[in-house]
Design an enzyme around this catalytic site. Structure first.
Site, PDB file in Angstrom:
ATOM      1  N   ASP A  51      -7.692  -4.478 -12.851  1.00 35.89           N
ATOM      2  CA  ASP A  51      -7.587  -5.133 -13.594  1.00 35.89           C
ATOM      3  C   ASP A  51      -8.860  -5.359 -14.547  1.00 35.89           C
ATOM      4  OD1 ASP A  51      -6.473  -6.817 -12.185  1.00 35.89           O
ATOM      5  OD2 ASP A  51      -7.535  -7.950 -10.935  1.00 35.89           O
ATOM      6  N   CYS A  52      -9.463  -4.702 -14.896  1.00 40.98           N
ATOM      7  CA  CYS A  52      -9.843  -4.336 -15.878  1.00 40.98           C
ATOM      8  C   CYS A  52     -10.099  -2.321 -16.213  1.00 40.98           C
ATOM      9  CB  CYS A  52     -11.445  -4.871 -15.941  1.00 40.98           C
ATOM     10  SG  CYS A  52     -12.651  -4.593 -14.514  1.00 40.98           S
ATOM     11  N   CYS A  76     -19.338  -5.513 -15.344  1.00 43.05           N
ATOM     12  CA  CYS A  76     -17.255  -5.901 -15.677  1.00 43.05           C
ATOM     13  C   CYS A  76     -16.757  -6.680 -17.124  1.00 43.05           C
ATOM     14  CB  CYS A  76     -16.895  -7.109 -14.083  1.00 43.05           C
ATOM     15  SG  CYS A  76     -16.066  -5.888 -13.137  1.00 43.05           S
ATOM     16  N   ASP A  78       2.003   8.004 -50.403  1.00 43.86           N
ATOM     17  CA  ASP A  78       2.917   9.162 -51.789  1.00 43.86           C
ATOM     18  C   ASP A  78       3.643   7.942 -52.059  1.00 43.86           C
ATOM     19  OD1 ASP A  78       4.655  11.111 -51.905  1.00 43.86           O
ATOM     20  OD2 ASP A  78       6.119   9.740 -50.709  1.00 43.86           O
ATOM     21  N   ASP A 121       6.119   9.306 -45.556  1.00 46.13           N
ATOM     22  CA  ASP A 121       6.979   8.926 -45.268  1.00 46.13           C
ATOM     23  C   ASP A 121       7.392  10.789 -45.035  1.00 46.13           C
ATOM     24  OD1 ASP A 121       8.339   9.132 -47.381  1.00 46.13           O
ATOM     25  OD2 ASP A 121       9.929   8.612 -46.876  1.00 46.13           O
TER      26      ASP A 121
END
Length: 736
Positions: free
Chosen positions: A16-17, A384, A426, A629
């Site tokens: 959960d964490c 936590c 670019d 790209d």
């Protein structure tokens, strides 16, 4: 899932964490034969290099002992249910689960029917029953709460011992059990029972919140249809699982169907809704020869499509992998918080001991008061909420971006994008549409325009570069058939050379290359300047005889128009306080003409190595994002603080980049900056809530204003608050 090099992956349910990740990692590191451990919270995956089956079995036993359900992982691209099968499940026999403990079947159940919910309902019944009996029985009734607390501590205590043996002695389970038992010893049985119940409720809420965060990734997998209509050689269709499609298969996609694969249209025309994949809301017209992406929706016409990517490598699968890998990548802020939290718990335990010992000695408390307040401090000690404050926000930000066509390859990249002071673009295919066309052909004296264009097309045959495609398209428009070419070679950023019919060596290159090789432009020199001043890219076509001076054949003018949203995107960046600059290999006059219309600075005539130097110079003034790209952009993308690839770019650029804009829109760049800044603002809020609540409760506990059960809220309550705050990012929209 295992590789030939001993690499294996498991699905670990119930994390959960980030604290869960640390516990599983620490346990795995103690097992001989297990190395290179990677645990991904949001993807619920554990990957490791395993020496042999015995080591793998030991790892599965250890993780199961901690209360997590563990089973071999499936490829998430295998279909909409990737990773949810139950083969090989490793689960603890007892389904009264503590923090992280999970029944494999819980993935398919509503939250109120999961193992954690069952534990909450059971504890609630025990504590509620004890309270009701205490009202009904006139005699001493503390034993009812003692019994309820001890019964409730059985699953938590068992897991605390397993964590201690696995290398995590300062777990929240250990702290909570110690505090609850201590409360029983000093006679605070009612509060001990409430503490355990609140802890279980907090764990359930964490589990629900984590499940909502993971839903974004699972929603991506759900975009893939379960079945496809594969065409047989005789033209009839058969329904097969989408995951069974192979390269070269042909499929029929009817109106209203989701496209089951990446492919190319062989027959038919239709409008495709690609918004589930790219976030682009306007349907895009597609016809024969054009590419389609898995998960898009066919709006009106029937399409016959040839599969160009296997299920494990289509667009959806790649996005899922990128997002899962991204959630495992830790941002600098997250690494700092995790390092800080390792000192927090031992330090807080020392403070707890000091409160117990020094309160009575220095402040005149009685010993029971000292122990009581020290135990409350112990409950505040769990980190936590602090540890999950960053990854919860990062995971939500990454998921929100993915749903809008903004892919980021990790928390570090997401954090860096918002810090960029300059964005370098670019030109071709990034600021411009990447679809140039031939605007003029000027032959040298004694040559014809068709001859020059045909020779250039022969040299460029087979190239995927946008300018090469434009030359080939220009030749086709004039009905010219380029002859064969051999011995093709390229000088990156300068020229392409080939030997064409008749044994003539021809170069198609930049004016810079022509000048370097001694090509005399003669009467065409003024025309070159004029064309470039109008924003055209000019290619010089020349004959390169061996051992003799090169001879000019002619000039080709090509123009690539800026994207419609480019000017607005540059303005948006400026409004965000980010400078923009264009880096292009084109000539200075053409670069200046394009840049002037977009409102940014141009640095032109740059070879790939020159772009690297420009990036280094910009980085000296602050973080730099590079947007490109093409293959030539890959080095600059890698060298920048953060590289961003445009969606229509090459695979090389996508691999080199840290983020990608799936839609071919420059506006995606300021959107990424906005997403990054929104995510980091949420991180700062979460850290403030996590630390602030703990400090407030620490002070009120020491002063005697609050007791044990409010102290548990300093952890579980804060954890739920920061997780819910992080989940707000799932609703993020550009401009919000």
């Amino acid at each position: 899932m295992a590789d030939m090099d001993g690499r294996r992956e498991w699905r670990v349910e119930g994390m959960d964490c980030a604290s869960c990740v640390a516990k599983v990692t620490a346990a795995a590191e103690r097992i001989p034969g297990i190395s290179a451990i990677e645990v991904n919270l949001m993807a619920e995956r554990l990957g490791a290099t395993v020496a042999d089956d015995a080591a793998a079995a030991a790892l599965e036993r250890q993780v199961a002992a901690l209360g997590y359900a563990m089973r071999p992982a499936q490829d998430p691209a295998a279909g909409a249910e990737g990773g949810h099968g139950h083969d090989g499940a490793q689960a603890p026999a007892d389904h009264s689960h503590a923090h992280g403990e999970e029944d494999p079947r819980d993935a398919e159940r509503p939250w109120w029917r999961t193992g954690k919910a069952l534990l909450v309902w059971t504890l609630g019944a025990l504590v509620g029953g004890a309270w009701l009996l205490s009202l009904a029985l006139p005699a001493e009734h503390d034993w009812l709460f003692v019994a309820a607390t001890l019964l409730a501590l059985v699953p938590f205590g068992r897991r605390a011992l397993a964590l201690a043996r696995a290398g995590s002695p300062f777990s929240i389970e250990t702290l909570m059990c110690t505090a609850a038992l201590g409360a029983l010893v000093i006679g605070a049985a009612e509060e001990a029972a409430v503490v355990v119940l609140l802890f279980a409720v907090g764990e359930l809420l964490e589990n629900v919140a984590a499940g909502r965060a993971r839903a974004g990734i699972r929603a991506l997998a759900a975009l893939m249809p379960r079945t496809a209509r594969r065409l047989r050689p005789d033209g009839t269709a058969e329904e097969v699982p989408a995951a069974a499609l192979r390269l070269g298969d042909e499929v029929l996609v009817r109106p209203g169907d989701r496209v089951p694969c990446d492919g190319a249209i062989l027959e038919g025309r239709s409008a495709l809704d690609e918004s589930p994949v790219t976030g682009e809301s306007v349907p895009v017209a597609r016809g024969p020869g054009e590419a389609v992406v898995a998960g898009s929706v066919n709006a009106d016409g029937a399409l016959r499509i040839r599969v160009t990517a296997a299920a494990s490598d289509n667009t959806i699968a790649r996005i899922i992998r990128l997002v899962e890998e991204a959630t495992a990548s830790r941002a600098p802020t997250q690494r700092f918080i995790e390092g800080f939290s390792r000192w927090w718990t031992p330090a807080a335990m020392a403070v707890s001991l000091a409160v117990i010992l020094l309160g009575p000695l220095l402040l005149g408390w009685d010993w029971q008061t000292g122990v009581y307040r020290g135990l409350a401090v112990l409950l505040i000690a769990c980190p936590c909420a602090l540890v999950i404050s960053v990854p919860a926000a990062m995971a939500s930000g990454l998921s929100a971006g993915a749903r809008r066509g903004l892919l980021v390859k990790g928390g570090a990249a997401l954090e860096a994008i918002g810090q960029a002071r300059t964005v370098a673009f670019d030109k071709t295919g990034t600021l411009t549409a990447g679809r140039p066309r031939v605007t003029a052909v000027l032959p040298a004296p004694g040559r014809s325009a068709d001859e020059v264009l045909a020779l250039a097309a022969a040299v460029e045959g087979g190239s995927a570069h946008p300018l090469a495609r434009a030359i080939l398209a220009g030749a086709a428009e004039r009905g010219l058939s380029p002859g064969p070419a051999r011995d093709q070679s390229a000088l990156p950023g300068r020229a392409v050379l080939a030997t064409v019919a008749g044994g003539i060596r021809v170069a198609v290159g930049s004016p810079r290359h022509a000048a370097e090789t001694g090509v005399a432009l003669g009467a065409l020199a003024p025309e070159l300047a004029r064309l470039e001043g109008e924003g055209n890219t000019v290619a010089v076509v020349s004959h390169m005889p061996e051992g003799a001076a090169p001879v000019l054949l002619g000039l080709l003018a090509l123009r690539d128009e800026p994207r419609e949203d480019a000017a607005a995107a540059i303005a948006a960046l400026r409004a965000q306080g980010v400078a923009a600059v264009m880096l292009t290999g084109d000539n200075a006059r053409t670069g200046a003409a394009i840049a002037a219309g977009l409102g940014l600075e141009a640095r032109a005539e740059l070879l790939p190595a020159d772009k690297l130097r420009e990036i280094a110079a910009l980085k000296a003034a602050g973080p730099v994002a590079m947007v490109g790209d093409g293959i030539n952009d890959a080095p600059a993308l890698a060298a920048a603080t953060v590289g961003i690839a445009m969606g229509g770019g090459t695979d090389v650029a996508l691999e080199a980049a840290d983020a990608a804009v799936l839609r071919d829109r420059v506006a995606g760049v300021p959107e990424l900056v906005g997403l990054s800044r929104a995510t980091m603002a949420t991180v700062r809020q979460n850290v403030a809530v996590a630390i602030g609540l703990k400090l407030v409760f620490l002070v009120t506990t020491v002063l005697g204003v609050t007791g044990l059960w409010p102290a548990i809220l300093a952890d579980t309550g804060a954890t739920v608050l920061v997780t819910l705050n992080a989940l707000r990012l799932l609703r993020w929209t550009p401009g919000a």
